[in-house]
Design an enzyme around this catalytic site. Structure first.
Site, PDB file in Angstrom:
ATOM      1  N   ASP A  31       0.842  -1.198   0.000  1.00 53.77           N
ATOM      2  CA  ASP A  31       0.000   0.000   0.000  1.00 53.77           C
ATOM      3  C   ASP A  31       0.878   1.249   0.000  1.00 53.77           C
ATOM      4  O   ASP A  31       1.985   1.237  -0.545  1.00 53.77           O
ATOM      5  CB  ASP A  31      -0.941  -0.027   1.213  1.00 53.77           C
ATOM      6  CG  ASP A  31      -2.292   0.598   0.917  1.00 53.77           C
ATOM      7  OD1 ASP A  31      -2.355   1.831   0.844  1.00 53.77           O
ATOM      8  OD2 ASP A  31      -3.278  -0.154   0.760  1.00 53.77           O
ATOM      9  N   SER A  45     -10.949  -0.774  -1.169  1.00 50.43           N
ATOM     10  CA  SER A  45      -9.693  -0.720  -0.415  1.00 50.43           C
ATOM     11  C   SER A  45      -9.900  -1.052   1.049  1.00 50.43           C
ATOM     12  O   SER A  45      -8.981  -1.494   1.730  1.00 50.43           O
ATOM     13  CB  SER A  45      -9.073   0.676  -0.519  1.00 50.43           C
ATOM     14  OG  SER A  45      -8.558   0.911  -1.796  1.00 50.43           O
ATOM     15  N   HIS A  69      -3.690   6.215   3.302  1.00 50.76           N
ATOM     16  CA  HIS A  69      -4.449   5.037   2.884  1.00 50.76           C
ATOM     17  C   HIS A  69      -3.947   3.754   3.535  1.00 50.76           C
ATOM     18  O   HIS A  69      -4.715   2.965   4.101  1.00 50.76           O
ATOM     19  CB  HIS A  69      -4.376   4.948   1.361  1.00 50.76           C
ATOM     20  CG  HIS A  69      -5.257   3.922   0.737  1.00 50.76           C
ATOM     21  ND1 HIS A  69      -4.836   2.628   0.500  1.00 50.76           N
ATOM     22  CD2 HIS A  69      -6.514   4.000   0.269  1.00 50.76           C
ATOM     23  CE1 HIS A  69      -5.817   1.957  -0.094  1.00 50.76           C
ATOM     24  NE2 HIS A  69      -6.842   2.766  -0.238  1.00 50.76           N
TER      25      HIS A  69
END
Length: 1268
Positions: free
Chosen positions: A45, A461, A272
């Site tokens: 990620d 996600s 994220h």
């Protein structure tokens, strides 16, 4: 305020990070030790913050984040400069003296040095915040005071009576300059504010080995005080991390590679990854309701997002990440979560797909990935789920009723459903794409640099790490019970136990993941060689992963050959006896009456083939049908499906009203509900218009419209349109988008998932056709024109053609290429397979300010499906300062460059060096946006084009009519093209459109996650430069051309000019000798004297007096009054005016250079004397030189700006001096110009500006190019 007396409800904390819906809470309440302990999850990620809440320790008290890696290379620092400390001090690469703390232990005494800019580490949002805070703290308070003070001084001067127009020329000249200086200070301060650019701090980096571990110190003090800098050991060994500064709260760690020559600073390119890791495994010992799914699991953070390109993943990062999890001596990765991905044009080949196959099928790592956020249309699943290996668990996003209340604060609960934007299956080649769905939203931890403890994020996600956490629970339970497993047995357990939802089957896959059921399944059904086996399913001649019939007539049965091959985990090293044990008697079934398949199949360790027959006759047209052929082990039927053959059949509408019109009935839509209509687009159609009309609702209704066509070997984004619309009662809207004839189109309309009011909508679709004879227009300038025939194939249409050029494309060949082995732990595939890199260097010259995009045609627009491992380009200025970067998707990136010379470096990787050698001559296309679009002339007849007659305007075409258009080549003398410096082989790129309707021309599709499609009536246009316009030549055919004979005088002048040119190039003694030789033959040759002046001036301070003397001689030899009279004349009517002007220009330039060098020499001497000790005569001398020069040119002229920068300094006119130096820096930011500018700001007292320029010096002038 008094406390409320009303009873308050309980906050649904469980809904912030939902776990009940998937059975996590039940499983852990019964089996607390199944919490993921003993399991390692690799998070591919944007990077995980070990300082974020819940990411410090596991439920057993172990370190949560056991390794942090930045695989992208964005955090790399070149530390190949090796030095030893002298008296405890190191000379850092920034120029600072670095004091080595006595507490450091460095047995070999070697220190590796590098420099890193803090802002190159920061994500964009953090960078913006820090820039603002630095400006508010360090810049604005000083700058505003200085500006106000400068404005007051200017006002005072303007109010005074001395305006510079009196009779005393010298005095008034100075008064005028003083006013100009005051104006310059105000203008320069305003310019500095407007152009404020903060490159951020430049940190010295020091790397050394203490005998046990590599350590690094980052001098965040910016003073050389390493004792108080950030001092860290390699994270894997020490688990040390720290905030880069107290203000940024940006937590970093370090790794070291290549024996200390590369320092890897690991941060985060966005928030994220931390959010994702928190969902999967956050552990809050004091507040377990906030826990992630698997709080006992440990995390390996691998950053695949590259901060240089806005957190986009790169092939380099992906390859390094996969290499790391395949095999390493420190830990075993059990699960991968990847909440990243793109759409690929094909999935049956590609370097990254090959590596992913090894990760799963050779090394047994379970890979979970997000399906994508590109729904609601079908076939919108991205890669990785759509890799060539169908072993990755693809996850769609689901929103539950509890999530609606706790996360979104909705007024009421609605039934759970997939999010509207969650990508749907199947893949283009028939696989499900979505394996299961999971909660796709959470409020949980984010990095410290966001200055918030938690945040709501949604997307697949978020669904993917939920599933990865569930897999960690599964694996944890199996490890505790010592039950063997494989990626295949875990995946089958998840599929066979998922909860089927009464909702869109393409969004949920097998259903909502149920971890408790899956654990029970694996415990009950463990054992058997099939647990280690994957069943490779290949369908049809294309060897697709499933059966997906879409672009067809659907008017007759079709038979599809299906091949099934069992492949055991790590096939090449597997025990042969296990292969021999595999002998399965399979029973197959399918619940669709329109599918016929065999009832049974005997399968041992070999390939078997059978036929599946699909009969679409009798199925309602305009719809999609889905089923699958399921295979069960007859000996263990309760073990569920062993493998399946997914089948998706689209039965499109063929017959439209009048051949182009469809009108549906009004349909009722509830929250999250979608309807799909499939139409085979008429062959001649080029665009469609869809009208949506709402009714029976008092409130505004939100809908998502998504139209998709699938073109072979092209991603779903190639032919799609996406729009979110809000419709009030009885309101209608019309959407226009491009279509491709003969391909089936899906028109998907979906009610937004959180809509509380049902809505009724009617859909109408019309197809239109203005079809050109070629889809891409290419016009050769040498041909002068290009004919294009346009046909109105379906109905009467209004034609109004336009052709516009928007870009200039030039091809640059590599100036240098180098293939080299990378090696090292992070760039070597297990079993000693090193990765090689190719670095191509291109020289690029920009003639004027422009916006450019570098692009390599062979490598562009492919990433996961690319044959090569990675491609990345970086643009540098002439000082090696990195200006920007881009990857495979070059069209996403552009750079605004000023006039100057630049270097583009392109990086390609692969395991095979021979493949890289094939690219050593790879051309690079540089696309430059034209400052103004150029419209081409279009005519309806050839003769009109030739004679410059009437151009084509609006034309009405009847159905099936063909209208010829003649596209004229552009005039290369056009002012917008002339300045481009065009050469043969270059091209001008633009578009051509035909429709009259502006809505058709300008319709744009926007998606929740970005722009996906532009104008529907838009065709590529390329104008190729085949020859350049040249001046007309006059020839006389009756006279033979003869070479002009030369005289002896011409020879002596040529020798003189050659000697003159060499005078400034030779050493002092030789220069004087040649100079005297020239003067002996040509005593009045001013050019020789000027060359000698240049040679003397290059000698520095020792020659100043000689420079002044010779300059005076040259000045005296020039007839200045004659020059002034000539340049004061507006028009010269003499027949030889051009020749005279050339001679006068030469004289003027000689005079100006002599004046400038004389003045600079005088001024430099004056600057060595204190102002109080300078004579008035000396001042008057330089004043006179300045006035003499200004009679001809401005101070900014390149021939004299050096003198004026000295002159302004002498006269304390530092505002004018800095303005002049600032312009020189704008033209070319060199070390010399920067140093002068910094000194000028310091003299002005503008310490804030001087400090900012000086602190950025190491970043503007790096010693080496930034590493890839």
């Amino acid at each position: 305020m008094a406390a409320t007396t009303e009873p308050l409800g309980e906050f649904p904390v469980w809904g912030l990070l939902p776990r009940k819906e998937t059975g996590v809470v039940n499983l852990l309440s019964k089996n607390p030790t199944y919490d993921g302990r003993g399991v390692v999850i690799a998070v591919f990620d944007s990077g995980v913050d070990p300082g974020a809440p819940g990411l410090q320790v596991t439920t057993e008290g172990k370190v949560k984040v056991i390794e942090r890696i930045d695989a992208s290379g964005a955090g790399d620092v070149d530390t190949s400069t090796v030095v030893e400390a002298v008296d405890g001090v190191i000379d850092g690469l920034t120029g600072r003296k670095l004091k080595v703390p006595e507490s450091w232990n460095n047995p070999n005494g070697k220190y590796h040095l590098g420099v890193k800019g803090a802002f190159s580490l920061y994500p964009r949002g953090l960078r913006d915040r820090i820039i603002k805070e630095r400006k508010d703290k360090n810049w604005d308070p000083v700058h505003k005071v200085l500006l106000a003070e400068s404005q007051r001084k200017l006002q005072a001067i303007e109010n005074s009576k001395s305006n510079g127009t009196g009779s005393n020329g010298g005095t008034n000249f100075l008064e005028k300059l003083i006013k100009e200086d005051a104006e310059a200070r105000v203008a320069l301060l305003n310019s500095l504010e407007k152009k404020h650019s903060d490159l951020g701090p430049a940190y010295d980096c020091v790397v050394y080995n203490d005998g046990e571990v590599w350590r690094a110190c980052i001098d965040t003090t910016e003073t050389g005080d390493l004792e108080h800098g950030i001092h860290l050991g390699e994270y894997r060994v020490t688990h040390q991390w720290a905030s880069l500064t107290k203000t940024d709260q940006y937590n970093i760690s370090i790794n070291v590679h290549n024996d200390g020559n590369i320092l890897e600073i690991v941060g985060m390119c966005s928030s994220h990854g931390t959010h994702v890791a928190s969902i999967a495994s956050a552990n809050f010992p004091d507040n377990p309701e906030k826990n992630g799914v698997a709080p006992g699991a440990q995390v390996v953070s691998i950053t695949i997002g590259d901060n240089r390109i806005g957190s986009m993943e790169t092939g380099t990062a992906l390859a390094r990440a996969m290499i790391r999890v395949m095999e390493n001596p420190y830990y075993k990765v059990d699960v991968i979560n990847m909440s990243y991905g793109e759409h690929a044009h094909w999935s049956n080949s590609g370097r990254l797909g090959e590596l992913a196959g090894e990760v799963i099928n050779k090394y047994g790592v379970i890979w979970v990935a997000s399906a994508g956020n590109h729904g609601p249309a079908l076939a919108t699943v991205g890669v990785p789920p759509d890799f060539q290996s169908d072993s990755i668990i693809g996850v769609g996003a689901y929103v539950s009723p509890d999530m609606m209340v706790a996360e979104y604060s909705m007024l009421e609960k609605l039934p759970g459903c997939p999010y509207t934007w969650s990508s749907r299956g199947p893949t283009a080649d028939g696989a499900r794409g979505v394996t299961v769905c999971a909660p796709g939203g959470a409020i949980t931890s984010v990095p410290s640099f966001t200055l918030r403890s938690s945040q709501l994020m949604n997307g697949t996600s978020m669904a993917s790490p939920h599933t990865a956490g569930c897999v960690a629970l599964l694996v944890s339970s199996l490890k505790i019970r010592e039950i063997p497993y494989s990626p295949y047995s875990v995946r089958r357990a998840i599929q066979n136990t998922a909860l089927a939802l009464d909702t869109d089957i393409f969004a949920q896959g097998h259903g909502l993941i149920q971890v408790e059921r899956a654990v029970d399944y694996l415990i009950q059904h463990s054992g058997g060689v099939e647990d280690k086996v994957r069943f490779v399913v290949e369908c049809g001649a294309e060897r697709s992963k499933g059966i997906h019939l879409r672009n067809w007539m659907a008017d007759k049965p079709v038979d599809v050959s299906v091949m099934v091959e069992p492949v055991i985990l790590d096939d090449t090293r597997a025990d042969p006896s296990e292969k021999l044990q595999l002998n399965m008697e399979l029973v197959m079934s399918c619940d669709a009456p329109w599918v016929r398949s065999p009832a049974c199949l005997q399968l041992s360790y070999t390939v078997r083939v059978f036929q599946v027959s699909i009969d679409p006759r009798g199925l309602e047209r305009g719809r999609v049908y889905s089923t699958c052929v399921r295979a069960y082990n007859s000996a263990k039927p309760d073990k569920g499906v062993m493998f399946e053959v997914p089948i998706t059949v689209v039965v499109p509408l063929l017959d439209l009203d009048r051949g182009y019109h469809y009108e549906g009935s009004p349909e009722l839509f509830r929250a999250g509900q979608g309807r799909r209509l499939f139409i085979q687009v008429p062959q001649q159609a080029t665009w469609a218009s869809v009208t949506l009309k709402a009714s029976h609702a008092d409130k505004c209704q939100r809908f998502t419209f998504h139209a998709v066509q699938l073109k072979p070997n092209c991603s779903v984004k190639t032919l799609e349109f996406y729009k979110t619309v809000n419709l009030s009662a009885n309101e209608s809207t019309t959407l226009v988008f491009a279509v491709r004839g003969c391909l089936t189109i899906e028109l998907c309309l979906a009610r937004w998932w959180c809509s509380l009011v049902d809505g009724q909508v009617q859909l109408t679709c019309d197809f239109h056709s203005l079809c050109p004879s070629q889809e891409e227009m290419t016009l050769l300038c040498s041909e002068g024109m290009q004919r294009v025939d346009v046909r109105s194939g379906l109905r009467q249409e209004e034609l109004n053609p336009q052709a516009v050029l928007k870009h200039h494309a030039q091809v640059v060949m590599p100036a240098d290429s180098k293939v080299e082995v990378l090696g090292g732990e992070r760039d070597t595939v297990p079993n000693n397979r090193p990765v090689y890199q190719l670095i191509l260097t291109y020289n690029l010259s920009i003639s004027k300010s422009a916006e450019i995009t570098p692009k390599s045609g062979l490598l562009s627009d492919v990433l996961y499906e690319a044959a090569y491992e990675s491609q990345l380009w970086m643009v540098f200025d002439s000082n090696k300062h990195l200006l920007g970067a881009g990857d495979a998707y070059s069209n996403k990136y552009s750079l605004k460059l000023e006039k100057g010379d630049y270097v583009v470096r392109l990086h390609v990787r692969h395991e095979r060096s021979d493949l890289l050698e094939k690219l050593t001559d790879l051309p690079l296309t540089v696309m430059t946006r034209l400052s103004q679009e150029v419209k081409l002339d279009i005519y309806s007849s050839f003769n009109a084009l030739v004679t410059g007659g009437k151009k084509t305007s609006s034309v009405t075409l009847s159905q099936s009519a063909i209208h010829p258009l003649y596209l004229a080549a552009p005039s290369l003398t056009d002012k917008n093209l002339k300045s481009l410096g065009l050469s043969a082989g270059q091209a001008l790129i633009g578009t051509m459109s035909f429709a009259k309707d502006e809505q058709v021309r300008k319709a744009v599709s926007s998606h929740k996650f970005g722009l996906i499609r532009t104008m529907p009536d838009c065709y590529p246009l390329r104008v190729v430069i085949t020859e350049l316009p040249c001046k007309k030549r006059t020839t006389n055919s009756n006279v033979d051309e003869k070479k002009e004979s030369k005289s002896y005088n011409d020879y002596t002048e040529a020798v003189r000019d050659l000697q003159t040119a060499w005078i400034p190039k030779l050493d002092s003694e030789s220069s004087e000798k040649v100079y005297q030789e020239v003067l002996g033959s040509h005593p009045d040759h001013l050019a020789a004297q000027l060359s000698r002046l240049q040679a003397l001036d290059a000698g520095g301070a020792a020659n100043r007096q000689a420079v002044i003397t010779l300059a005076k001689s040259i000045i005296a030899a020039v007839d200045t009054p004659l020059l002034l009279a000539f340049y004061g004349t507006k028009t010269d009517t003499r027949t030889d005016a051009n020749k005279i002007k050339t001679q006068m220009d030469k004289q003027r330039n000689i005079l100006l250079e002599a004046l400038s060098r004389q003045g600079t020499a005088l001024g430099s001497d004056l600057l060595t004397i204190a102002a109080a000790e300078r004579s008035q005569e000396a001042y008057e001398q330089v004043d006179q030189i300045a006035m003499d020069i200004l009679k001809f040119v401005e101070p900014t002229d390149s021939k004299v700006n050096g003198f004026f920068s000295v002159y302004y300094q002498i006269r304390s006119l530092d505002g004018l001096c800095c303005r002049l130096l600032s312009r020189q820096c704008d033209d070319k930011w060199s070390r010399e110009n920067e140093a002068k500018l910094t000194e000028g700001y310091t003299r002005l007292g503008w310490t804030h500006a001087a400090t900012q320029v000086a602190s950025a010096h190491p970043l503007r002038f790096p010693t080496n190019y930034a590493p890839f």
